[in-house]
Motif scaffolding. Structure first.
Motif, PDB file in Angstrom:
ATOM      1  N   ASP A  27       0.864  -1.179   0.000  1.00  0.00           N
ATOM      2  CA  ASP A  27       0.000   0.000   0.000  1.00  0.00           C
ATOM      3  C   ASP A  27       0.901   1.229   0.000  1.00  0.00           C
ATOM      4  O   ASP A  27       2.092   1.128  -0.298  1.00  0.00           O
ATOM      5  CB  ASP A  27      -0.957  -0.002   1.197  1.00  0.00           C
ATOM      6  CG  ASP A  27      -0.227  -0.132   2.536  1.00  0.00           C
ATOM      7  OD1 ASP A  27       0.947   0.266   2.633  1.00  0.00           O
ATOM      8  OD2 ASP A  27      -0.847  -0.628   3.497  1.00  0.00           O
ATOM      9  N   GLU A  28       0.347   2.395   0.334  1.00  0.00           N
ATOM     10  CA  GLU A  28       1.134   3.623   0.308  1.00  0.00           C
ATOM     11  C   GLU A  28       2.245   3.655   1.358  1.00  0.00           C
ATOM     12  O   GLU A  28       3.189   4.432   1.246  1.00  0.00           O
ATOM     13  CB  GLU A  28       0.233   4.849   0.526  1.00  0.00           C
ATOM     14  CG  GLU A  28      -0.790   5.065  -0.578  1.00  0.00           C
ATOM     15  CD  GLU A  28      -2.119   4.390  -0.236  1.00  0.00           C
ATOM     16  OE1 GLU A  28      -2.117   3.435   0.591  1.00  0.00           O
ATOM     17  OE2 GLU A  28      -3.151   4.802  -0.783  1.00  0.00           O
ATOM     18  N   SER A  29       2.129   2.803   2.378  1.00  0.00           N
ATOM     19  CA  SER A  29       3.057   2.881   3.503  1.00  0.00           C
ATOM     20  C   SER A  29       4.072   1.746   3.581  1.00  0.00           C
ATOM     21  O   SER A  29       5.218   1.976   3.987  1.00  0.00           O
ATOM     22  CB  SER A  29       2.273   2.934   4.826  1.00  0.00           C
ATOM     23  OG  SER A  29       1.425   4.071   4.869  1.00  0.00           O
TER      24      SER A  29
ATOM     25  N   ASN B 250       7.230   3.770   4.300  1.00  0.00           N
ATOM     26  CA  ASN B 250       7.204   5.182   3.898  1.00  0.00           C
ATOM     27  C   ASN B 250       6.870   6.008   5.148  1.00  0.00           C
ATOM     28  O   ASN B 250       5.712   6.099   5.552  1.00  0.00           O
ATOM     29  CB  ASN B 250       6.171   5.392   2.798  1.00  0.00           C
ATOM     30  CG  ASN B 250       6.220   6.793   2.219  1.00  0.00           C
ATOM     31  OD1 ASN B 250       6.556   7.756   2.910  1.00  0.00           O
ATOM     32  ND2 ASN B 250       5.874   6.909   0.947  1.00  0.00           N
TER      33      ASN B 250
ATOM     34  N   SER C 126       4.380   8.837   4.631  1.00  0.00           N
ATOM     35  CA  SER C 126       2.998   8.378   4.503  1.00  0.00           C
ATOM     36  C   SER C 126       2.421   7.951   5.847  1.00  0.00           C
ATOM     37  O   SER C 126       1.222   8.119   6.098  1.00  0.00           O
ATOM     38  CB  SER C 126       2.926   7.218   3.506  1.00  0.00           C
ATOM     39  OG  SER C 126       1.623   6.704   3.421  1.00  0.00           O
ATOM     40  N   LEU C 127       3.263   7.404   6.722  1.00  0.00           N
ATOM     41  CA  LEU C 127       2.787   7.000   8.046  1.00  0.00           C
ATOM     42  C   LEU C 127       2.398   8.216   8.885  1.00  0.00           C
ATOM     43  O   LEU C 127       1.493   8.153   9.709  1.00  0.00           O
ATOM     44  CB  LEU C 127       3.867   6.197   8.771  1.00  0.00           C
ATOM     45  CG  LEU C 127       4.140   4.804   8.200  1.00  0.00           C
ATOM     46  CD1 LEU C 127       5.341   4.176   8.889  1.00  0.00           C
ATOM     47  CD2 LEU C 127       2.910   3.910   8.344  1.00  0.00           C
TER      48      LEU C 127
ATOM     49  N   SER D  20       1.339  11.135   7.439  1.00  0.00           N
ATOM     50  CA  SER D  20       0.135  11.643   6.766  1.00  0.00           C
ATOM     51  C   SER D  20      -0.040  10.907   5.453  1.00  0.00           C
ATOM     52  O   SER D  20       0.845  10.960   4.585  1.00  0.00           O
ATOM     53  CB  SER D  20       0.275  13.146   6.496  1.00  0.00           C
ATOM     54  OG  SER D  20      -0.765  13.592   5.653  1.00  0.00           O
ATOM     55  N   ARG D  21      -1.150  10.201   5.295  1.00  0.00           N
ATOM     56  CA  ARG D  21      -1.398   9.414   4.084  1.00  0.00           C
ATOM     57  C   ARG D  21      -1.297  10.268   2.820  1.00  0.00           C
ATOM     58  O   ARG D  21      -0.801   9.822   1.791  1.00  0.00           O
ATOM     59  CB  ARG D  21      -2.785   8.777   4.142  1.00  0.00           C
ATOM     60  CG  ARG D  21      -2.880   7.591   5.056  1.00  0.00           C
ATOM     61  CD  ARG D  21      -2.227   6.373   4.440  1.00  0.00           C
ATOM     62  NE  ARG D  21      -2.264   5.244   5.341  1.00  0.00           N
ATOM     63  CZ  ARG D  21      -2.342   3.987   4.926  1.00  0.00           C
ATOM     64  NH1 ARG D  21      -2.395   3.720   3.651  1.00  0.00           N
ATOM     65  NH2 ARG D  21      -2.330   3.005   5.803  1.00  0.00           N
TER      66      ARG D  21
ATOM     67  N   SER E 283       0.667  12.589   2.186  1.00  0.00           N
ATOM     68  CA  SER E 283       2.030  12.957   1.837  1.00  0.00           C
ATOM     69  C   SER E 283       2.689  11.966   0.877  1.00  0.00           C
ATOM     70  O   SER E 283       3.742  12.242   0.315  1.00  0.00           O
ATOM     71  CB  SER E 283       2.888  13.088   3.099  1.00  0.00           C
ATOM     72  OG  SER E 283       3.038  11.831   3.717  1.00  0.00           O
ATOM     73  N   SER E 284       2.080  10.794   0.683  1.00  0.00           N
ATOM     74  CA  SER E 284       2.643   9.822  -0.254  1.00  0.00           C
ATOM     75  C   SER E 284       2.641  10.356  -1.679  1.00  0.00           C
ATOM     76  O   SER E 284       3.354   9.853  -2.538  1.00  0.00           O
ATOM     77  CB  SER E 284       1.881   8.496  -0.181  1.00  0.00           C
ATOM     78  OG  SER E 284       0.532   8.676  -0.546  1.00  0.00           O
TER      79      SER E 284
ATOM     80  N   ASN F 151       9.439  12.163  -0.133  1.00  0.00           N
ATOM     81  CA  ASN F 151       9.068  11.121   0.826  1.00  0.00           C
ATOM     82  C   ASN F 151      10.336  10.533   1.434  1.00  0.00           C
ATOM     83  O   ASN F 151      11.374  10.455   0.760  1.00  0.00           O
ATOM     84  CB  ASN F 151       8.289   9.995   0.154  1.00  0.00           C
ATOM     85  CG  ASN F 151       6.796  10.251   0.065  1.00  0.00           C
ATOM     86  OD1 ASN F 151       6.032   9.337  -0.214  1.00  0.00           O
ATOM     87  ND2 ASN F 151       6.360  11.474   0.271  1.00  0.00           N
TER      88      ASN F 151
END
Length: 200
Positions: A56-58, A95, A98-99, A101-102, A104-105, A110
């Protein structure tokens, strides 16, 4: 042993990929500085690359390899000798941006953290020198800058621990009446390119 370890690494990585429908993968290459904290060797001879997969994004995982050359002058031999280290590792990635702030991905910048372990082959450059088969532990941080969708410039800093190393970084065998092993600690500071396929 080496072949079985490589097969196992690719199998684990393949299972990670097949276990998720997110299906975002990528490739990365890097080049730059490598060094040893003791005895203080620094070269610009690191080359690395890898395949990445994001759940996922993180969070994600990557299978990466690297080649490093370390050289030092040995007065007794009146020549420059050292070791060549080839490494393959499986690492988890997070990431950090991202952790926090979602959203920010999707930002220009990053910060990625990575850690894992794998196999290292240490080869002495001294004529008649041998090889060392080791386990490595690696961790680092990667500031990542978006160039365009899916394409990034990255600066990576990593520290690698080679467990039970028997060759010094000047290529000589580590001994003192009996064979000694030690944890060889190296580092990389590199620049590189990351490309993400089908980026979300």
């Amino acid at each position: 042993m080496k072949l079985n370890l490589l097969k196992g690494a690719f199998l684990v990585f393949s299972l990670f990929i097949l276990s998720s429908s997110y299906a975002q993968y990528g490739i990365e290459v890097n080049y730059g500085l490598n060094g040893v904290f003791e005895p203080g060797i620094t070269n610009v001879s690191h080359f690395g690359g890898g395949v990445t997969y994001d759940f996922d994004e993180s969070y994600g995982v990557k299978l990466d390899f690297a080649s490093d050359k370390f050289r030092s002058d040995i007065l007794e031999l009146n020549e420059e000798t050292g070791v060549d280290i080839t490494r393959i590792s499986i690492q988890g990635t997070a990431n950090i941006s991202s952790l926090v702030s979602r959203a920010s991905s999707y930002d220009f910048f990053n910060l990625i953290a990575h850690a894992g372990g794998g196999y290292s082959l240490v080869k002495s450059s001294i004529p008649g020198g041998g090889n060392d088969n080791l386990v490595n532990i690696i961790g680092g941080l990667t500031p990542r800058f978006r160039i365009t969708d899916g394409l990034y410039f990255a600066i990576d800093t990593s520290v690698i621990f080679n467990i039970s190393q028997h060759y010094n970084f000047d290529g000589t065998y580590a001994y003192d009446n009996v064979v000694n092993s030690f944890t060889g600690i190296t580092y990389n500071v590199t620049g590189g390119i990351i490309y993400k396929f089908n980026e979300y």
